[in-house]
Design a protein around this motif. Structure first.
Motif, PDB file in Angstrom:
ATOM      1  N   VAL A 116       0.776  -1.222  -0.016  1.00 11.87           N
ATOM      2  CA  VAL A 116       0.052   0.115  -0.017  1.00 11.87           C
ATOM      3  C   VAL A 116       0.845   1.161   0.041  1.00 11.87           C
ATOM      4  O   VAL A 116       1.581   1.492   0.965  1.00 11.87           O
ATOM      5  CB  VAL A 116      -0.902   0.084   1.344  1.00 11.87           C
ATOM      6  N   GLU A 117       0.849   2.176  -1.166  1.00 14.32           N
ATOM      7  CA  GLU A 117       1.656   3.052  -1.364  1.00 14.32           C
ATOM      8  C   GLU A 117       1.199   4.395  -0.192  1.00 14.32           C
ATOM      9  O   GLU A 117      -0.013   4.034  -0.030  1.00 14.32           O
ATOM     10  CB  GLU A 117       1.619   3.614  -2.677  1.00 14.32           C
ATOM     11  N   THR A 118       2.281   5.124   0.022  1.00 12.18           N
ATOM     12  CA  THR A 118       1.828   6.177   0.820  1.00 12.18           C
ATOM     13  C   THR A 118       1.857   7.631   0.233  1.00 12.18           C
ATOM     14  O   THR A 118       1.784   8.570   1.102  1.00 12.18           O
ATOM     15  CB  THR A 118       2.920   6.221   2.041  1.00 12.18           C
ATOM     16  N   GLU A 119       1.739   7.456  -0.898  1.00 15.30           N
ATOM     17  CA  GLU A 119       1.761   8.830  -1.839  1.00 15.30           C
ATOM     18  C   GLU A 119       0.768   8.978  -2.976  1.00 15.30           C
ATOM     19  O   GLU A 119       0.795   7.829  -3.545  1.00 15.30           O
ATOM     20  CB  GLU A 119       3.174   9.361  -2.214  1.00 15.30           C
ATOM     21  N   LYS A 120       0.385   9.801  -3.308  1.00 17.00           N
ATOM     22  CA  LYS A 120      -0.773   9.720  -4.548  1.00 17.00           C
ATOM     23  C   LYS A 120      -0.157  10.463  -5.824  1.00 17.00           C
ATOM     24  O   LYS A 120      -0.362   9.921  -6.789  1.00 17.00           O
ATOM     25  CB  LYS A 120      -2.045  10.502  -4.137  1.00 17.00           C
ATOM     26  N   LYS A 126       9.328   6.757  -1.683  1.00 20.62           N
ATOM     27  CA  LYS A 126       8.571   6.490  -0.375  1.00 20.62           C
ATOM     28  C   LYS A 126       8.672   5.133  -0.127  1.00 20.62           C
ATOM     29  O   LYS A 126       7.880   4.193  -1.139  1.00 20.62           O
ATOM     30  CB  LYS A 126       7.174   7.240  -0.236  1.00 20.62           C
ATOM     31  N   PHE A 127       8.679   4.698   1.028  1.00 25.73           N
ATOM     32  CA  PHE A 127       8.293   3.041   1.442  1.00 25.73           C
ATOM     33  C   PHE A 127       7.122   3.180   1.525  1.00 25.73           C
ATOM     34  O   PHE A 127       6.396   3.616   2.214  1.00 25.73           O
ATOM     35  CB  PHE A 127       9.155   2.610   2.710  1.00 25.73           C
ATOM     36  N   LYS A 239      17.778   8.114  -3.267  1.00 22.25           N
ATOM     37  CA  LYS A 239      18.380   7.097  -2.626  1.00 22.25           C
ATOM     38  C   LYS A 239      17.567   5.869  -2.153  1.00 22.25           C
ATOM     39  O   LYS A 239      17.798   4.646  -2.161  1.00 22.25           O
ATOM     40  CB  LYS A 239      19.137   7.440  -1.233  1.00 22.25           C
ATOM     41  N   ASP A 240      16.268   6.221  -2.281  1.00 26.42           N
ATOM     42  CA  ASP A 240      15.374   5.037  -2.010  1.00 26.42           C
ATOM     43  C   ASP A 240      14.411   4.624  -3.425  1.00 26.42           C
ATOM     44  O   ASP A 240      13.674   3.942  -3.211  1.00 26.42           O
ATOM     45  CB  ASP A 240      14.527   5.232  -0.759  1.00 26.42           C
ATOM     46  N   ALA A 241      14.815   5.127  -4.610  1.00 20.42           N
ATOM     47  CA  ALA A 241      14.057   5.286  -5.561  1.00 20.42           C
ATOM     48  C   ALA A 241      14.386   3.975  -6.434  1.00 20.42           C
ATOM     49  O   ALA A 241      15.635   3.277  -6.078  1.00 20.42           O
ATOM     50  CB  ALA A 241      14.302   6.378  -6.628  1.00 20.42           C
ATOM     51  N   TYR A 242      13.467   3.395  -7.332  1.00 18.51           N
ATOM     52  CA  TYR A 242      13.934   2.078  -8.026  1.00 18.51           C
ATOM     53  C   TYR A 242      13.510   2.240  -9.522  1.00 18.51           C
ATOM     54  O   TYR A 242      12.680   3.239  -9.944  1.00 18.51           O
ATOM     55  CB  TYR A 242      13.143   1.136  -7.198  1.00 18.51           C
ATOM     56  N   GLY A 243      13.914   1.470 -10.224  1.00 16.12           N
ATOM     57  CA  GLY A 243      13.748   1.300 -11.665  1.00 16.12           C
ATOM     58  C   GLY A 243      14.183   2.571 -12.438  1.00 16.12           C
ATOM     59  O   GLY A 243      14.934   3.442 -12.269  1.00 16.12           O
ATOM     60  N   THR A 244      13.545   2.526 -13.721  1.00 21.48           N
ATOM     61  CA  THR A 244      14.047   3.680 -14.943  1.00 21.48           C
ATOM     62  C   THR A 244      12.653   4.437 -15.184  1.00 21.48           C
ATOM     63  O   THR A 244      11.755   3.752 -15.469  1.00 21.48           O
ATOM     64  CB  THR A 244      14.535   3.001 -16.208  1.00 21.48           C
TER      65      THR A 244
END
Length: 376
Positions: A116-120, A126-127, A239-244
């Motif tokens: 469940v994401e914490t940002e819209k 964000k974790f 620093k906590d991001a992922y992917g392209t």
């Protein structure tokens, strides 16, 4: 990773292409705004709008899906494919008529949502929450920025069907994942593309899409594209991001002076309304947003392969099935093909076909329990 007719029509590939009235007015506004120089505009005000994607009120056949929409046959879509909007396709599924908050709480409240994401407004920095119950989500989603991107939970997957174009051809042997997108709306994705074929069905609310051809020069530094894990080595903000994805592009404030290439890109729009499904071919760049309203959709990610399995269609027909019927629910299959996090990511997936078609008329849920599936 997130994933969002009316008065004007165009033609693409010999079929009707539609824009909603809202989309048509948005295009007119975009054209007017683009006539004035500006250093920063929204993504809707950037580039060269081409109108709507192809709209169908029927289903493509499994063969058409492979040849034309996935772009495997010679012709103008070869190697690229083309997106399509399938009007009313989700109305045949129980999820369309059943999935009120009250029904979900009563019948599925205890199921686990694994993400469940914490940002819209997606940033990929964000974790998410993990291992929430659906009841816990229902308690909070209307008054917070939480957004389900969970794998479609057990129980709910019984109430979502594979679309008929996937009934044969080999698609169900390469199923990667299915995701439940659920929020109170007002969501915005990053600009990205996916390596999977995607059927995306809307059960509540509306999503607006912008799509760019895979041959667009988007996946470059000059367009704000990053590999987040690599970029994070010298950019703490990632620093906590992922992917392209296009991490340097703010969809609400595109800096066309810094990234002038965006002002030259052609794009197509698509309005996905409750009851509709869409096909998005692998590689197509896209942006998705939803207005502030209850929003539920489910996508199926799968891989198409390089050869169409005609024998699987012949086998279905020999057993009295029609490839144009709804034959399989998401719960009838195992998943994980092509997922690098799965130990069996190259082991073919399998589905069980029901003895009778899963026929639902006018969006009404079946009165009786579904027939017991038998393995084909």
């Amino acid at each position: 990773m997130w994933h969002p007719i009316g008065s004007s029509t165009l033609h693409f590939g010999g079929r009707r292409v539609g824009c909603t009235a809202a989309s048509a007015s948005r295009l007119a506004m975009t054209a007017a705004l683009l006539s004035f120089p500006s250093a920063a505009v929204t993504i809707w005000e950037t580039g060269q709008p081409q109108g709507g994607v192809e709209v169908r009120e029927d289903f493509m056949t499994p063969q058409e899906l492979f040849a034309n929409y996935m772009g495997r046959a010679p012709g103008r879509t070869q190697g690229v494919g083309k997106p399509a909007l399938l009007k009313g396709a989700a109305m045949h599924m129980p999820a369309f008529s059943r999935w009120t908050d009250e029904y979900l709480r009563e019948h599925h409240g205890s199921v686990i949502m694994d993400q469940v994401e914490t940002e819209k407004k997606e940033s990929r920095t964000k974790f998410p929450h993990e291992h929430w119950t659906l009841a816990q989500f229902l308690d909070q989603y209307n008054n917070s920025n939480i957004y389900s991107t969970a794998n479609t939970p057990k129980g709910l997957s019984d109430e979502v069907y594979f679309l008929p174009p996937m009934n044969c051809g080999g698609y169900t042997r390469r199923l990667q994942s299915s995701v439940l997108w659920f929020s109170s709306g007002d969501t915005k994705s990053v600009i990205h593309n996916d390596g999977q074929q995607n059927f995306h069905c809307m059960f509540a609310g509306t999503k607006q899409w912008i799509l760019w051809d895979p041959r667009s020069n988007i996946a470059t530094k000059q367009m704000g594209w990053v590999n987040a894990e690599e970029e994070a080595k010298h950019d703490p903000s990632l620093k906590d991001a992922y992917g392209t994805y296009a991490a340097r592009i703010d969809v609400d404030n595109v800096d066309v002076n810094r990234f002038p290439g965006w002002s030259k890109l052609k794009w197509w729009n698509m309005t996905l309304q409750a009851g509709d499904c869409a096909f998005i071919p692998s590689g197509w760049f896209h942006y998705v947003e939803a207005p502030r309203q209850r929003s539920i959709s489910v996508h199926v990610w799968f891989h198409g392969g390089n050869k169409f399995d005609e024998a699987s269609c012949d086998k279905l027909k020999s057993r009295g099935f029609s490839t144009s019927d709804f034959l399989i629910s998401l719960a009838d299959c195992n998943w994980g093909w092509g997922d690098p996090d799965s130990a069996s990511h190259r082991k073919p997936t399998k589905c069980k076909y029901h003895k009778k078609p899963l026929v639902v008329t006018d969006g009404a849920a079946p009165d009786a329990s579904l027939p017991k599936p038998d393995e084909l």
